[in-house]
Design a protein around this motif. Structure first.
Motif, PDB file in Angstrom:
ATOM      1  N   LYS A  26       0.844  -1.208   0.000  1.00 41.38           N
ATOM      2  CA  LYS A  26       0.000   0.000   0.000  1.00 41.38           C
ATOM      3  C   LYS A  26       0.877   1.256   0.000  1.00 41.38           C
ATOM      4  O   LYS A  26       0.923   2.027   0.956  1.00 41.38           O
ATOM      5  CB  LYS A  26      -0.951  -0.007   1.191  1.00 41.38           C
ATOM      6  CG  LYS A  26      -1.943  -1.161   1.162  1.00 41.38           C
ATOM      7  CD  LYS A  26      -2.974  -1.049   2.273  1.00 41.38           C
ATOM      8  CE  LYS A  26      -3.971   0.058   1.999  1.00 41.38           C
ATOM      9  NZ  LYS A  26      -5.121   0.050   2.942  1.00 41.38           N
ATOM     10  N   VAL A  27       1.593   1.408  -1.120  1.00 36.82           N
ATOM     11  CA  VAL A  27       2.486   2.555  -1.298  1.00 36.82           C
ATOM     12  C   VAL A  27       2.118   3.255  -2.600  1.00 36.82           C
ATOM     13  O   VAL A  27       1.873   2.597  -3.622  1.00 36.82           O
ATOM     14  CB  VAL A  27       3.959   2.117  -1.341  1.00 36.82           C
ATOM     15  CG1 VAL A  27       4.862   3.335  -1.480  1.00 36.82           C
ATOM     16  CG2 VAL A  27       4.329   1.319  -0.103  1.00 36.82           C
ATOM     17  N   ILE A  28       2.078   4.576  -2.544  1.00 43.44           N
ATOM     18  CA  ILE A  28       1.760   5.399  -3.715  1.00 43.44           C
ATOM     19  C   ILE A  28       2.963   6.292  -4.005  1.00 43.44           C
ATOM     20  O   ILE A  28       3.637   6.768  -3.083  1.00 43.44           O
ATOM     21  CB  ILE A  28       0.499   6.250  -3.456  1.00 43.44           C
ATOM     22  CG1 ILE A  28      -0.734   5.340  -3.362  1.00 43.44           C
ATOM     23  CG2 ILE A  28       0.293   7.284  -4.563  1.00 43.44           C
ATOM     24  CD1 ILE A  28      -1.976   6.070  -2.886  1.00 43.44           C
ATOM     25  N   TYR A  29       3.196   6.537  -5.279  1.00 43.86           N
ATOM     26  CA  TYR A  29       4.349   7.325  -5.695  1.00 43.86           C
ATOM     27  C   TYR A  29       3.869   8.598  -6.401  1.00 43.86           C
ATOM     28  O   TYR A  29       3.515   8.571  -7.583  1.00 43.86           O
ATOM     29  CB  TYR A  29       5.252   6.491  -6.602  1.00 43.86           C
ATOM     30  CG  TYR A  29       5.757   5.251  -5.898  1.00 43.86           C
ATOM     31  CD1 TYR A  29       6.961   5.269  -5.202  1.00 43.86           C
ATOM     32  CD2 TYR A  29       4.998   4.076  -5.877  1.00 43.86           C
ATOM     33  CE1 TYR A  29       7.403   4.139  -4.513  1.00 43.86           C
ATOM     34  CE2 TYR A  29       5.433   2.949  -5.198  1.00 43.86           C
ATOM     35  CZ  TYR A  29       6.634   2.995  -4.515  1.00 43.86           C
ATOM     36  OH  TYR A  29       7.072   1.884  -3.834  1.00 43.86           O
ATOM     37  N   LEU A  30       3.812   9.685  -5.651  1.00 40.72           N
ATOM     38  CA  LEU A  30       3.436  10.974  -6.215  1.00 40.72           C
ATOM     39  C   LEU A  30       4.619  11.562  -6.970  1.00 40.72           C
ATOM     40  O   LEU A  30       5.760  11.543  -6.479  1.00 40.72           O
ATOM     41  CB  LEU A  30       3.013  11.942  -5.117  1.00 40.72           C
ATOM     42  CG  LEU A  30       1.751  11.600  -4.321  1.00 40.72           C
ATOM     43  CD1 LEU A  30       1.554  12.610  -3.208  1.00 40.72           C
ATOM     44  CD2 LEU A  30       0.527  11.564  -5.227  1.00 40.72           C
ATOM     45  N   THR A  31       4.358  12.100  -8.154  1.00 43.48           N
ATOM     46  CA  THR A  31       5.400  12.771  -8.916  1.00 43.48           C
ATOM     47  C   THR A  31       4.890  14.132  -9.366  1.00 43.48           C
ATOM     48  O   THR A  31       3.695  14.320  -9.607  1.00 43.48           O
ATOM     49  CB  THR A  31       5.840  11.946 -10.148  1.00 43.48           C
ATOM     50  OG1 THR A  31       4.754  11.847 -11.076  1.00 43.48           O
ATOM     51  CG2 THR A  31       6.290  10.549  -9.731  1.00 43.48           C
ATOM     52  N   LYS A 184     -10.229   7.640  -8.281  1.00 48.63           N
ATOM     53  CA  LYS A 184     -10.848   6.529  -8.999  1.00 48.63           C
ATOM     54  C   LYS A 184      -9.842   5.524  -9.533  1.00 48.63           C
ATOM     55  O   LYS A 184     -10.084   4.305  -9.540  1.00 48.63           O
ATOM     56  CB  LYS A 184     -11.694   7.073 -10.163  1.00 48.63           C
ATOM     57  CG  LYS A 184     -12.369   5.989 -10.987  1.00 48.63           C
ATOM     58  CD  LYS A 184     -13.197   6.602 -12.114  1.00 48.63           C
ATOM     59  CE  LYS A 184     -13.858   5.519 -12.958  1.00 48.63           C
ATOM     60  NZ  LYS A 184     -14.661   6.117 -14.071  1.00 48.63           N
ATOM     61  N   HIS A 185      -8.678   5.996  -9.984  1.00 46.47           N
ATOM     62  CA  HIS A 185      -7.766   5.134 -10.734  1.00 46.47           C
ATOM     63  C   HIS A 185      -6.529   4.677  -9.963  1.00 46.47           C
ATOM     64  O   HIS A 185      -5.798   3.804 -10.441  1.00 46.47           O
ATOM     65  CB  HIS A 185      -7.329   5.855 -12.014  1.00 46.47           C
ATOM     66  CG  HIS A 185      -8.454   6.103 -12.966  1.00 46.47           C
ATOM     67  ND1 HIS A 185      -9.005   5.105 -13.733  1.00 46.47           N
ATOM     68  CD2 HIS A 185      -9.143   7.240 -13.255  1.00 46.47           C
ATOM     69  CE1 HIS A 185      -9.980   5.610 -14.481  1.00 46.47           C
ATOM     70  NE2 HIS A 185     -10.090   6.900 -14.208  1.00 46.47           N
ATOM     71  N   THR A 186      -6.275   5.225  -8.796  1.00 46.47           N
ATOM     72  CA  THR A 186      -5.072   4.878  -8.045  1.00 46.47           C
ATOM     73  C   THR A 186      -5.230   3.543  -7.321  1.00 46.47           C
ATOM     74  O   THR A 186      -6.290   3.241  -6.769  1.00 46.47           O
ATOM     75  CB  THR A 186      -4.741   5.987  -7.033  1.00 46.47           C
ATOM     76  OG1 THR A 186      -4.442   7.196  -7.749  1.00 46.47           O
ATOM     77  CG2 THR A 186      -3.547   5.613  -6.166  1.00 46.47           C
ATOM     78  N   GLU A 187      -4.157   2.759  -7.335  1.00 47.03           N
ATOM     79  CA  GLU A 187      -4.126   1.490  -6.606  1.00 47.03           C
ATOM     80  C   GLU A 187      -2.726   1.300  -6.021  1.00 47.03           C
ATOM     81  O   GLU A 187      -1.858   2.178  -6.149  1.00 47.03           O
ATOM     82  CB  GLU A 187      -4.482   0.338  -7.548  1.00 47.03           C
ATOM     83  CG  GLU A 187      -3.610   0.250  -8.792  1.00 47.03           C
ATOM     84  CD  GLU A 187      -4.102  -0.797  -9.773  1.00 47.03           C
ATOM     85  OE1 GLU A 187      -4.262  -1.959  -9.346  1.00 47.03           O
ATOM     86  OE2 GLU A 187      -4.311  -0.451 -10.961  1.00 47.03           O
ATOM     87  N   GLY A 219      -4.678   4.109   4.916  1.00 46.71           N
ATOM     88  CA  GLY A 219      -3.491   3.352   5.318  1.00 46.71           C
ATOM     89  C   GLY A 219      -2.363   3.306   4.303  1.00 46.71           C
ATOM     90  O   GLY A 219      -1.415   2.507   4.448  1.00 46.71           O
ATOM     91  N   PHE A 220      -2.415   4.148   3.292  1.00 43.57           N
ATOM     92  CA  PHE A 220      -1.323   4.193   2.305  1.00 43.57           C
ATOM     93  C   PHE A 220      -0.186   5.087   2.801  1.00 43.57           C
ATOM     94  O   PHE A 220      -0.400   6.002   3.604  1.00 43.57           O
ATOM     95  CB  PHE A 220      -1.827   4.760   0.967  1.00 43.57           C
ATOM     96  CG  PHE A 220      -2.633   3.793   0.159  1.00 43.57           C
ATOM     97  CD1 PHE A 220      -2.045   3.065  -0.867  1.00 43.57           C
ATOM     98  CD2 PHE A 220      -3.990   3.598   0.411  1.00 43.57           C
ATOM     99  CE1 PHE A 220      -2.789   2.183  -1.634  1.00 43.57           C
ATOM    100  CE2 PHE A 220      -4.747   2.717  -0.345  1.00 43.57           C
ATOM    101  CZ  PHE A 220      -4.147   1.995  -1.372  1.00 43.57           C
ATOM    102  N   THR A 221       1.005   4.823   2.310  1.00 42.19           N
ATOM    103  CA  THR A 221       2.122   5.719   2.524  1.00 42.19           C
ATOM    104  C   THR A 221       2.562   6.268   1.156  1.00 42.19           C
ATOM    105  O   THR A 221       2.211   5.717   0.099  1.00 42.19           O
ATOM    106  CB  THR A 221       3.306   5.013   3.204  1.00 42.19           C
ATOM    107  OG1 THR A 221       3.699   3.882   2.407  1.00 42.19           O
ATOM    108  CG2 THR A 221       2.922   4.556   4.598  1.00 42.19           C
ATOM    109  N   PHE A 222       3.346   7.342   1.178  1.00 44.30           N
ATOM    110  CA  PHE A 222       3.774   8.010  -0.039  1.00 44.30           C
ATOM    111  C   PHE A 222       5.301   8.035  -0.067  1.00 44.30           C
ATOM    112  O   PHE A 222       5.929   8.595   0.826  1.00 44.30           O
ATOM    113  CB  PHE A 222       3.227   9.441  -0.087  1.00 44.30           C
ATOM    114  CG  PHE A 222       1.722   9.493  -0.040  1.00 44.30           C
ATOM    115  CD1 PHE A 222       0.985   9.507  -1.219  1.00 44.30           C
ATOM    116  CD2 PHE A 222       1.054   9.523   1.165  1.00 44.30           C
ATOM    117  CE1 PHE A 222      -0.413   9.553  -1.178  1.00 44.30           C
ATOM    118  CE2 PHE A 222      -0.332   9.569   1.223  1.00 44.30           C
ATOM    119  CZ  PHE A 222      -1.059   9.577   0.040  1.00 44.30           C
TER     120      PHE A 222
END
Length: 225
Positions: A26-31, A184-187, A219-222
């Motif tokens: 559960k990790v998201i990568y913002l750019t 809507k589209h983030t996973e 519960g996601f981290t970035f």
């Protein structure tokens, strides 16, 4: 015309490019593309800090030269830096030699093994040229950069695309729709594109804190790339 979610066909056509990270965590990568610039990049940095989030900034070399103090703040805050060419060149309409030289001019400033092609438009021949580079002082010397002080990373360049495009650059898009595009589209493992630019600021200012709050609650981290 643009797609919010990168299609599988495009990923198949450019398999050596990075489109997303592991779907198991559960990790998201913002750019953030097109900075650094005063006010907008500063807003992004302050907002990320509120949520203890890290991100990757794909910087335009010309903006680094114009706003070195903003660039230093990005690095000081612990975010990753990527190369976005010196003049935001579109690969499809630029000859390979010019494209490579422009990228290397930015590389002198970013010293990064991360690269994102502006507009996401790059020829396969340009991909091959960039991938063939070895990130050492010797290789830059051969490319007529004798005064280079680049760090020796010995790692192959990572050409970074995305799997979620926020659409914040679209002046006809409402801030709410921009936010919904991302939600809507983030996973797991999604690489998301925002822009720290004046053109995008109205939508970015609305969407970014809401995206951070929404996924933090889930519960996601970035993380950086």
């Amino acid at each position: 015309m643009y797609l919010i979610k990168s299609p599988l066909l495009l990923k198949w056509y450019y398999p050596s490019l990075l489109w997303n990270k592991s779907r198991t965590e559960k990790v998201i990568y913002l750019t953030f593309d097109d900075g650094p610039i005063p006010n907008v990049t500063d807003f992004v940095l302050k907002t990320l800090k509120v949520f203890n989030a890290k991100a990757t900034f794909f910087c335009i070399g010309d903006n680094i030269v114009k706003h070195p103090e903003v660039f230093e703040r990005v690095k000081t805050d612990g975010h990753a830096i990527g190369n976005h060419t010196f003049n935001h060149l579109k690969g499809w309409t630029t000859d390979d030699e010019t494209y490579l030289e422009n990228m290397l001019k930015c590389q002198e400033l970013t010293q990064s093994n991360l690269f994102r092609p502006p507009y996401g438009r790059i020829k396969k021949s340009q991909v091959r040229s960039l991938k063939s580079l070895v990130w050492t002082l010797d290789s830059y010397s051969k490319l007529q950069t004798p005064n280079s002080k680049l760090k020796n990373s010995n790692s192959q360049l990572k050409i970074v695309m995305w799997d979620v495009l926020s659409g914040d650059f679209d002046i006809n898009l409402s801030p709410e729709k921009c936010y919904r595009n991302v939600i809507k589209h983030t996973e797991n493992g999604s690489i998301i594109v925002f822009h720290d630019s004046l053109k995008a600021f109205d939508r970015l200012e609305y969407a970014l804190p809401r995206v951070l709050a929404y996924f933090t609650e889930k519960g996601f981290t970035f993380a950086t790339l």
